[in-house]
Design a protein around this motif. Structure first.
Motif, PDB file in Angstrom:
ATOM      1  N   ALA A 106       0.824  -1.200   0.000  1.00  0.00           N
ATOM      2  CA  ALA A 106       0.000   0.000   0.000  1.00  0.00           C
ATOM      3  C   ALA A 106       0.857   1.247   0.000  1.00  0.00           C
ATOM      4  N   ALA A 107       2.089   1.145   0.531  1.00  0.00           N
ATOM      5  CA  ALA A 107       2.962   2.290   0.610  1.00  0.00           C
ATOM      6  C   ALA A 107       3.905   2.368  -0.597  1.00  0.00           C
ATOM      7  N   GLY A 108       3.857   1.406  -1.481  1.00  0.00           N
ATOM      8  CA  GLY A 108       4.723   1.429  -2.652  1.00  0.00           C
ATOM      9  C   GLY A 108       4.779   0.067  -3.298  1.00  0.00           C
ATOM     10  N   ASP A 109       5.037   0.054  -4.610  1.00  0.00           N
ATOM     11  CA  ASP A 109       5.044  -1.197  -5.345  1.00  0.00           C
ATOM     12  C   ASP A 109       6.452  -1.642  -5.704  1.00  0.00           C
ATOM     13  N   GLY A 110       7.479  -1.048  -5.089  1.00  0.00           N
ATOM     14  CA  GLY A 110       8.845  -1.433  -5.368  1.00  0.00           C
ATOM     15  C   GLY A 110       9.173  -2.780  -4.778  1.00  0.00           C
ATOM     16  N   LYS A 111      10.384  -3.267  -5.085  1.00  0.00           N
ATOM     17  CA  LYS A 111      10.806  -4.567  -4.576  1.00  0.00           C
ATOM     18  C   LYS A 111      11.085  -4.536  -3.080  1.00  0.00           C
ATOM     19  N   TRP A 112      11.547  -3.376  -2.597  1.00  0.00           N
ATOM     20  CA  TRP A 112      11.792  -3.247  -1.159  1.00  0.00           C
ATOM     21  C   TRP A 112      10.491  -3.001  -0.420  1.00  0.00           C
ATOM     22  N   LYS A 113      10.289  -3.707   0.678  1.00  0.00           N
ATOM     23  CA  LYS A 113       9.144  -3.483   1.562  1.00  0.00           C
ATOM     24  C   LYS A 113       9.702  -3.386   2.976  1.00  0.00           C
ATOM     25  N   VAL A 114       9.447  -2.265   3.627  1.00  0.00           N
ATOM     26  CA  VAL A 114      10.045  -1.990   4.930  1.00  0.00           C
ATOM     27  C   VAL A 114       8.976  -1.502   5.899  1.00  0.00           C
ATOM     28  N   ALA A 115       8.907  -2.144   7.048  1.00  0.00           N
ATOM     29  CA  ALA A 115       8.017  -1.714   8.128  1.00  0.00           C
ATOM     30  C   ALA A 115       8.782  -1.856   9.438  1.00  0.00           C
ATOM     31  N   LEU A 116       8.803  -0.792  10.232  1.00  0.00           N
ATOM     32  CA  LEU A 116       9.540  -0.774  11.491  1.00  0.00           C
ATOM     33  C   LEU A 116       8.665  -0.212  12.596  1.00  0.00           C
ATOM     34  N   GLY A 117       8.948  -0.623  13.832  1.00  0.00           N
ATOM     35  CA  GLY A 117       8.210  -0.061  14.946  1.00  0.00           C
ATOM     36  C   GLY A 117       8.527  -0.740  16.255  1.00  0.00           C
ATOM     37  N   PRO A 118       7.970  -0.235  17.338  1.00  0.00           N
ATOM     38  CA  PRO A 118       8.193  -0.836  18.652  1.00  0.00           C
ATOM     39  C   PRO A 118       7.255  -2.011  18.903  1.00  0.00           C
ATOM     40  N   GLY A 119       7.715  -2.936  19.713  1.00  0.00           N
ATOM     41  CA  GLY A 119       6.886  -4.073  20.103  1.00  0.00           C
ATOM     42  C   GLY A 119       7.139  -4.440  21.548  1.00  0.00           C
ATOM     43  N   VAL A 120       6.265  -5.229  22.107  1.00  0.00           N
ATOM     44  CA  VAL A 120       6.431  -5.724  23.471  1.00  0.00           C
ATOM     45  C   VAL A 120       6.093  -7.207  23.491  1.00  0.00           C
ATOM     46  N   VAL A 121       6.888  -7.971  24.234  1.00  0.00           N
ATOM     47  CA  VAL A 121       6.753  -9.423  24.293  1.00  0.00           C
ATOM     48  C   VAL A 121       6.371  -9.846  25.703  1.00  0.00           C
ATOM     49  N   VAL A 122       5.430 -10.769  25.805  1.00  0.00           N
ATOM     50  CA  VAL A 122       5.079 -11.422  27.063  1.00  0.00           C
ATOM     51  C   VAL A 122       5.285 -12.917  26.857  1.00  0.00           C
ATOM     52  N   THR A 123       6.131 -13.542  27.667  1.00  0.00           N
ATOM     53  CA  THR A 123       6.490 -14.939  27.460  1.00  0.00           C
ATOM     54  C   THR A 123       6.887 -15.578  28.782  1.00  0.00           C
ATOM     55  N   PRO A 124       6.807 -16.896  28.927  1.00  0.00           N
ATOM     56  CA  PRO A 124       7.268 -17.534  30.162  1.00  0.00           C
ATOM     57  C   PRO A 124       8.738 -17.230  30.427  1.00  0.00           C
ATOM     58  N   GLU A 125       9.077 -17.102  31.701  1.00  0.00           N
ATOM     59  CA  GLU A 125      10.465 -16.811  32.075  1.00  0.00           C
ATOM     60  C   GLU A 125      11.406 -17.907  31.581  1.00  0.00           C
TER      61      GLU A 125
ATOM     62  N   THR B 221       2.892 -13.721  23.783  1.00  0.00           N
ATOM     63  CA  THR B 221       2.225 -12.612  23.115  1.00  0.00           C
ATOM     64  C   THR B 221       3.245 -11.630  22.564  1.00  0.00           C
ATOM     65  N   LEU B 222       2.992 -11.129  21.384  1.00  0.00           N
ATOM     66  CA  LEU B 222       3.760 -10.039  20.808  1.00  0.00           C
ATOM     67  C   LEU B 222       2.787  -9.004  20.258  1.00  0.00           C
ATOM     68  N   ALA B 223       2.887  -7.775  20.765  1.00  0.00           N
ATOM     69  CA  ALA B 223       2.066  -6.674  20.274  1.00  0.00           C
ATOM     70  C   ALA B 223       3.011  -5.621  19.681  1.00  0.00           C
ATOM     71  N   SER B 224       2.639  -5.038  18.555  1.00  0.00           N
ATOM     72  CA  SER B 224       3.515  -4.077  17.905  1.00  0.00           C
ATOM     73  C   SER B 224       2.723  -3.059  17.108  1.00  0.00           C
ATOM     74  N   VAL B 225       3.374  -1.929  16.866  1.00  0.00           N
ATOM     75  CA  VAL B 225       2.859  -0.886  15.960  1.00  0.00           C
ATOM     76  C   VAL B 225       3.978  -0.575  14.973  1.00  0.00           C
ATOM     77  N   ASN B 226       3.696  -0.691  13.675  1.00  0.00           N
ATOM     78  CA  ASN B 226       4.721  -0.507  12.651  1.00  0.00           C
ATOM     79  C   ASN B 226       4.390   0.647  11.723  1.00  0.00           C
ATOM     80  N   TYR B 227       5.458   1.293  11.258  1.00  0.00           N
ATOM     81  CA  TYR B 227       5.335   2.318  10.209  1.00  0.00           C
ATOM     82  C   TYR B 227       5.870   1.723   8.919  1.00  0.00           C
TER      83      TYR B 227
END
Length: 268
Positions: free
Chosen positions: A37-56, A260-266
């Motif tokens: 949706a952000a471009g039709d080039g060969k490169w596709k890039v999405a970055l952002g922060p995430g948080v993980v919840v997992t057993p110790e 669980t992994l929750a994230s927001v990407n640009y």
């Protein structure tokens, strides 16, 4: 909404995809065409922060929460860097399938200082793993299988998650859900769930011998939402139940697992 294809991923229990291998024990859906949706080039890039919840640690009754960078970078649907998959390649690919390999980092570990229950068992370190994977999509269903091989000599052996996901786009959302299981070899189960005579003497736990078999059965869930052309949020959840050697181990305090992994990407 544009049709989406999916590839295998541990974000790792999880993913997490695990799957991260160490977060999500199985694959979660990835909208490989979402960045289009952000471009039709060969490169596709999405970055952002995430948080993980997992057993110790595997079988622990304690959980840990920590930040994790959410990456989804690919070139021509051939090379990619995604979550714990530091660098991967789709050696074979088509509209409905991918077969390839990746260098994946696994955070799955155990520190005996974290819990008195673990004293005397020794530490298990996380590290890099070689990942071989394949996935195939028919209509709304995606089946995937991966093999993770410890290449850091940390005693984590081999694990093989197998998953089936049903995915449905609804407006700006994508919903995925499906079952799976994880097989583990004897080295993995011995490292995380076995108790040797030396460990028994140091910890007070009974000697416990293990072998290869089904580590867990689980249910994967995934939802993503396109807030705009560039912003997308997602949550991946895997609820699992330890089986066989893992479930019966004296080390195991809780048979159920939540990753669980929750994230927001640009998307660029």
């Amino acid at each position: 909404m544009k049709a989406r294809t999916f590839t295998h991923r541990t974000v790792g229990a999880a993913a997490l995809a695990i799957s991260l291998a160490g977060f999500l024990p199985a694959s979660t859906a990835r909208a490989a065409d979402a960045t289009a949706a952000a471009g039709d080039g060969k490169w596709k890039v999405a970055l952002g922060p995430g948080v993980v919840v997992t057993p110790e640690s595997p079988g622990s009754r304690h959980t840990r929460v920590f930040p994790f960078p959410s990456l989804d970078i690919s070139y021509d649907d051939r090379f990619f860097s995604q979550g714990p998959d530091v660098l991967g390649v789709n050696a074979l690919r088509g509209t409905n399938y991918h077969v390839g390999a990746a260098l994946s980092f696994d955070f799955q570990s155990r520190n005996e200082k974290d819990d008195p229950h673990l004293h005397g068992l020794g530490n298990v370190h996380g590290g890099p793993k070689l990942k071989l994977f394949a996935d195939y999509t028919v209509w709304m269903f995606t089946g995937s299988v991966a093999l993770y091989q410890d290449i850091a000599a940390h005693g984590q052996g081999k694990t093989v998650p197998v998953d089936l996901l049903a995915s449905v786009p609804v407006g700006s959302c994508l919903f995925s859900i499906g079952p799976g299981f994880t097989w583990a070899d004897a080295l993995y189960t011995r490292t995380f769930f076995g108790v040797s005579s030396q460990q028994s003497a140091a910890s007070g736990l009974p000697v416990y011998r293990t072998g290869s078999g089904i580590r867990d059965v689980h249910l994967n869930g995934y939802v993503s939402y396109d807030f705009s052309k560039h912003w997308v949020g997602s949550v991946a959840v895997t609820v699992g139940r330890l089986q066989h050697y893992a479930a019966a181990s004296p080390i195991t305090e809780r048979r159920s697992e939540l990753n669980t992994l929750a994230s927001v990407n640009y998307r660029f």
